[in-house]
Design a protein around this motif. Sequence first.
Motif, PDB file in Angstrom:
ATOM      1  N   THR A  44       0.859  -1.205  -0.135  1.00 37.44           N
ATOM      2  CA  THR A  44       0.004   0.236   0.023  1.00 37.44           C
ATOM      3  C   THR A  44       0.878   1.329   0.023  1.00 37.44           C
ATOM      4  O   THR A  44       0.458   2.450  -0.360  1.00 37.44           O
ATOM      5  CB  THR A  44      -0.844   0.125   1.082  1.00 37.44           C
ATOM      6  OG1 THR A  44      -0.191  -0.088   2.345  1.00 37.44           O
ATOM      7  CG2 THR A  44      -1.929  -0.920   1.115  1.00 37.44           C
ATOM      8  N   MET A  45       2.177   1.100   0.175  1.00 35.79           N
ATOM      9  CA  MET A  45       2.850   2.098   0.262  1.00 35.79           C
ATOM     10  C   MET A  45       4.333   1.864  -0.102  1.00 35.79           C
ATOM     11  O   MET A  45       4.921   0.774   0.100  1.00 35.79           O
ATOM     12  CB  MET A  45       2.771   3.068   1.650  1.00 35.79           C
ATOM     13  CG  MET A  45       4.078   2.717   2.780  1.00 35.79           C
ATOM     14  SD  MET A  45       3.787   4.156   4.301  1.00 35.79           S
ATOM     15  CE  MET A  45       4.902   4.990   3.810  1.00 35.79           C
ATOM     16  N   ALA A  46       5.009   3.005  -0.550  1.00 34.26           N
ATOM     17  CA  ALA A  46       6.470   2.894  -0.637  1.00 34.26           C
ATOM     18  C   ALA A  46       7.198   3.951   0.044  1.00 34.26           C
ATOM     19  O   ALA A  46       6.587   5.115   0.249  1.00 34.26           O
ATOM     20  CB  ALA A  46       6.825   3.099  -2.345  1.00 34.26           C
ATOM     21  N   GLN A  47       8.165   3.564   0.623  1.00 23.70           N
ATOM     22  CA  GLN A  47       9.122   4.333   1.481  1.00 23.70           C
ATOM     23  C   GLN A  47      10.495   4.559   0.657  1.00 23.70           C
ATOM     24  O   GLN A  47      11.193   3.607   0.704  1.00 23.70           O
ATOM     25  CB  GLN A  47       9.246   4.016   3.024  1.00 23.70           C
ATOM     26  CG  GLN A  47       9.976   4.809   3.990  1.00 23.70           C
ATOM     27  CD  GLN A  47       8.967   5.934   4.481  1.00 23.70           C
ATOM     28  OE1 GLN A  47       7.887   5.686   4.781  1.00 23.70           O
ATOM     29  NE2 GLN A  47       9.624   6.942   4.666  1.00 23.70           N
ATOM     30  N   ILE A  48      10.678   5.697   0.499  1.00 26.83           N
ATOM     31  CA  ILE A  48      11.947   6.165  -0.219  1.00 26.83           C
ATOM     32  C   ILE A  48      13.015   6.769   0.557  1.00 26.83           C
ATOM     33  O   ILE A  48      12.589   7.972   1.179  1.00 26.83           O
ATOM     34  CB  ILE A  48      11.882   6.934  -1.666  1.00 26.83           C
ATOM     35  CG1 ILE A  48      10.960   6.024  -2.799  1.00 26.83           C
ATOM     36  CG2 ILE A  48      13.225   7.119  -2.453  1.00 26.83           C
ATOM     37  CD1 ILE A  48       9.454   6.070  -2.512  1.00 26.83           C
ATOM     38  N   ALA A  49      13.990   6.510   1.007  1.00 24.17           N
ATOM     39  CA  ALA A  49      15.036   6.973   1.686  1.00 24.17           C
ATOM     40  C   ALA A  49      16.142   7.394   0.838  1.00 24.17           C
ATOM     41  O   ALA A  49      16.440   6.751  -0.089  1.00 24.17           O
ATOM     42  CB  ALA A  49      15.595   6.046   2.821  1.00 24.17           C
ATOM     43  N   VAL A  50      16.937   8.660   0.853  1.00 28.73           N
ATOM     44  CA  VAL A  50      17.904   9.188   0.261  1.00 28.73           C
ATOM     45  C   VAL A  50      18.755   9.621   1.218  1.00 28.73           C
ATOM     46  O   VAL A  50      18.532  10.378   2.236  1.00 28.73           O
ATOM     47  CB  VAL A  50      17.345  10.315  -0.623  1.00 28.73           C
ATOM     48  CG1 VAL A  50      18.580  10.826  -1.204  1.00 28.73           C
ATOM     49  CG2 VAL A  50      16.314   9.737  -1.712  1.00 28.73           C
ATOM     50  N   TYR A  51      20.211   9.320   0.769  1.00 31.07           N
ATOM     51  CA  TYR A  51      21.127  10.125   1.688  1.00 31.07           C
ATOM     52  C   TYR A  51      22.361  10.105   0.615  1.00 31.07           C
ATOM     53  O   TYR A  51      22.906   9.335  -0.257  1.00 31.07           O
ATOM     54  CB  TYR A  51      21.796   8.906   2.703  1.00 31.07           C
ATOM     55  CG  TYR A  51      22.811   9.644   3.555  1.00 31.07           C
ATOM     56  CD1 TYR A  51      22.823  10.389   4.543  1.00 31.07           C
ATOM     57  CD2 TYR A  51      24.324   9.310   2.858  1.00 31.07           C
ATOM     58  CE1 TYR A  51      23.757  11.068   5.123  1.00 31.07           C
ATOM     59  CE2 TYR A  51      25.374   9.827   3.570  1.00 31.07           C
ATOM     60  CZ  TYR A  51      25.013  10.600   4.635  1.00 31.07           C
ATOM     61  OH  TYR A  51      26.257  11.336   5.250  1.00 31.07           O
ATOM     62  N   ALA A  52      22.899  11.492   0.386  1.00 33.15           N
ATOM     63  CA  ALA A  52      23.754  11.785  -0.452  1.00 33.15           C
ATOM     64  C   ALA A  52      24.566  12.979  -0.165  1.00 33.15           C
ATOM     65  O   ALA A  52      24.133  13.574   0.891  1.00 33.15           O
ATOM     66  CB  ALA A  52      23.048  12.016  -1.854  1.00 33.15           C
ATOM     67  N   ASP A  53      25.809  12.939  -0.367  1.00 28.78           N
ATOM     68  CA  ASP A  53      26.508  14.395  -0.183  1.00 28.78           C
ATOM     69  C   ASP A  53      26.500  15.438  -0.833  1.00 28.78           C
ATOM     70  O   ASP A  53      26.848  16.453  -0.801  1.00 28.78           O
ATOM     71  CB  ASP A  53      28.080  13.864  -0.112  1.00 28.78           C
ATOM     72  CG  ASP A  53      28.501  13.415  -1.536  1.00 28.78           C
ATOM     73  OD1 ASP A  53      27.673  13.301  -2.468  1.00 28.78           O
ATOM     74  OD2 ASP A  53      29.633  13.450  -1.480  1.00 28.78           O
ATOM     75  N   GLN A  54      25.509  15.676  -1.999  1.00 27.08           N
ATOM     76  CA  GLN A  54      25.256  16.604  -2.822  1.00 27.08           C
ATOM     77  C   GLN A  54      23.599  16.905  -2.948  1.00 27.08           C
ATOM     78  O   GLN A  54      22.686  15.711  -2.838  1.00 27.08           O
ATOM     79  CB  GLN A  54      25.843  16.475  -4.008  1.00 27.08           C
ATOM     80  CG  GLN A  54      27.338  16.311  -4.306  1.00 27.08           C
ATOM     81  CD  GLN A  54      27.754  17.689  -3.447  1.00 27.08           C
ATOM     82  OE1 GLN A  54      27.369  18.705  -3.685  1.00 27.08           O
ATOM     83  NE2 GLN A  54      29.019  17.357  -2.585  1.00 27.08           N
ATOM     84  N   ALA A  55      22.961  17.870  -3.107  1.00 26.41           N
ATOM     85  CA  ALA A  55      21.569  17.903  -3.206  1.00 26.41           C
ATOM     86  C   ALA A  55      21.195  17.559  -4.598  1.00 26.41           C
ATOM     87  O   ALA A  55      21.923  17.559  -5.664  1.00 26.41           O
ATOM     88  CB  ALA A  55      21.131  19.251  -3.220  1.00 26.41           C
ATOM     89  N   SER A  56      19.991  17.095  -4.802  1.00 27.29           N
ATOM     90  CA  SER A  56      19.345  16.585  -6.030  1.00 27.29           C
ATOM     91  C   SER A  56      18.881  17.868  -7.053  1.00 27.29           C
ATOM     92  O   SER A  56      19.014  19.022  -6.398  1.00 27.29           O
ATOM     93  CB  SER A  56      17.926  15.846  -5.894  1.00 27.29           C
ATOM     94  OG  SER A  56      17.028  16.863  -5.565  1.00 27.29           O
ATOM     95  N   ALA A  57      18.655  17.831  -8.221  1.00 26.25           N
ATOM     96  CA  ALA A  57      18.125  18.817  -8.857  1.00 26.25           C
ATOM     97  C   ALA A  57      16.800  18.963  -8.350  1.00 26.25           C
ATOM     98  O   ALA A  57      16.083  18.520  -7.669  1.00 26.25           O
ATOM     99  CB  ALA A  57      17.985  18.310 -10.418  1.00 26.25           C
ATOM    100  N   ALA A  58      16.225  20.248  -8.649  1.00 25.30           N
ATOM    101  CA  ALA A  58      15.127  20.642  -8.247  1.00 25.30           C
ATOM    102  C   ALA A  58      13.929  19.614  -8.641  1.00 25.30           C
ATOM    103  O   ALA A  58      13.895  19.023  -9.931  1.00 25.30           O
ATOM    104  CB  ALA A  58      14.626  22.163  -8.851  1.00 25.30           C
ATOM    105  N   GLY A  59      13.132  19.106  -7.769  1.00 23.41           N
ATOM    106  CA  GLY A  59      12.019  18.029  -8.143  1.00 23.41           C
ATOM    107  C   GLY A  59      12.771  16.676  -8.719  1.00 23.41           C
ATOM    108  O   GLY A  59      12.367  15.905  -9.422  1.00 23.41           O
TER     109      GLY A  59
END
Length: 136
Positions: free
Chosen positions: A61-76
Amino acid sequence: MSYFTEIKLVDKLTGTAATITAAGELMVKPAAAVSSDNSSQTPLADNAAFTGDSIDTLGYTMAQIAVYADQASAAGGLVVEVSSDGTNWYTKHEFSYQNPGEENDYPVTLTRRYLRVTYTNGAVAQTVFDLSTVLR
C-alpha cells in the motif's frame, strides 16, 4: 468460561505459527520488501540520473523512499511514478533532496499497480549516494 486451551494461527506455506504477545494479543507485522530495482548506492555524476525499473507492487500500500547523499538533487529530482500497466506513467510524486549529509524519507501511497523511481542529481557530482525503496 472457555473450552479452548490453545488456538494457533499457522501459515500454510511456511508452517509458522503467528506470534502471541505476553498479554495474549496477536502480533501482526505488515509485509515489507526492498525493491532492488529502484534502489542504488552508485554515486551520480553532475546532472546525471538513476532510473529504476517498473515493478509490480500488488499487495503493498505504500513505498518508503530513503535518500542519503553528499550533494543536493536537481529541483524535483526525486520522482516516484505509479502506473496501471507499467508502461504509461500518469501519477508523479516529485521531491527535492536539499539536505546533503542527512537522510530524508519520502513516503508515497501506492494508488496504482506498478512503480518506478527516478533520481536526478544536482550540479555537483556525488561521492556518496544511497537510494533505498522499501514497499510496505
